[in-house]
Design an enzyme around this catalytic site. Structure first.
Site, PDB file in Angstrom:
ATOM      1  N   GLU A 288       0.368  18.530   7.187  1.00  0.00           N
ATOM      2  CA  GLU A 288       0.500  17.100   6.905  1.00  0.00           C
ATOM      3  C   GLU A 288      -0.524  16.668   5.861  1.00  0.00           C
ATOM      4  OE1 GLU A 288       1.601  14.470  10.532  1.00  0.00           O
ATOM      5  OE2 GLU A 288       0.144  15.952  11.242  1.00  0.00           O
TER       6      GLU A 288
ATOM      7  N   TYR B 157      -6.250 -12.077  -0.975  1.00  0.00           N
ATOM      8  CA  TYR B 157      -5.232 -11.043  -0.743  1.00  0.00           C
ATOM      9  C   TYR B 157      -5.536  -9.764  -1.520  1.00  0.00           C
ATOM     10  CZ  TYR B 157      -2.349 -15.283   0.080  1.00  0.00           C
ATOM     11  OH  TYR B 157      -1.857 -16.491   0.473  1.00  0.00           O
TER      12      TYR B 157
ATOM     13  N   GLU C 121      -5.012   5.787  14.382  1.00  0.00           N
ATOM     14  CA  GLU C 121      -6.001   4.910  14.999  1.00  0.00           C
ATOM     15  C   GLU C 121      -7.272   4.835  14.148  1.00  0.00           C
ATOM     16  OE1 GLU C 121      -3.502   6.618  18.375  1.00  0.00           O
ATOM     17  OE2 GLU C 121      -4.267   7.320  16.457  1.00  0.00           O
TER      18      GLU C 121
ATOM     19  N   LYS D 177       3.539   5.467  10.087  1.00  0.00           N
ATOM     20  CA  LYS D 177       3.701   6.764   9.419  1.00  0.00           C
ATOM     21  C   LYS D 177       5.190   7.083   9.450  1.00  0.00           C
ATOM     22  CE  LYS D 177       2.018  11.479   9.753  1.00  0.00           C
ATOM     23  NZ  LYS D 177       1.012  12.285  10.467  1.00  0.00           N
TER      24      LYS D 177
END
Length: 116
Positions: A21, A53, A72, A98
């Site tokens: 990954e 922003y 997390e 994801k």
């Protein structure tokens, strides 16, 4: 009090628990909501008295460039860095998605939500 939200921030990044990954990368999305007192900004029409922003996007972008194993950790890092820049905000909620996570079957997204 009010909220500012940036929704659907998309990034291609190299996060994940498995080495492959981190090698091939994946698409991620972030939704960030900040709760704060915007009265001064509203009354005075001044960007310097609110949450910008563009600054929030830049913070999120930098965090997404730092490799992590867990969603997390990404959520925590975004909250931590926003708080460093805007210490007076009341609450920050970060949702990290994801796309196509490796779960052994069909799954559009894995999503975590953190508040701080």
């Amino acid at each position: 009090m009010g909220t500012i939200s940036l929704e659907g921030l998309e990034f291609f990044a190299y996060h994940g628990y498995y080495p492959e990954e981190q090698r091939i990368g994946n698409k991620y999305a972030l939704d960030i909501t900040i709760t704060a007192d915007f009265l001064e900004a509203a009354q005075n029409d001044k960007l310097s008295e609110t949450v910008n922003y563009e600054t929030i996007y830049q913070i999120a972008s930098k965090v997404m460039q730092e490799r992590a194993k867990l969603l997390e950790h990404i959520g925590f890092s975004v909250i931590e860095k926003i708080r460093q820049h805007y210490p007076l905000v009341a609450n920050i909620t970060v949702r990290v998605s994801k796309f196509n996570p490796p779960v052994g079957g069909v799954c559009t997204r894995a999503v975590i939500t953190m508040e701080g």
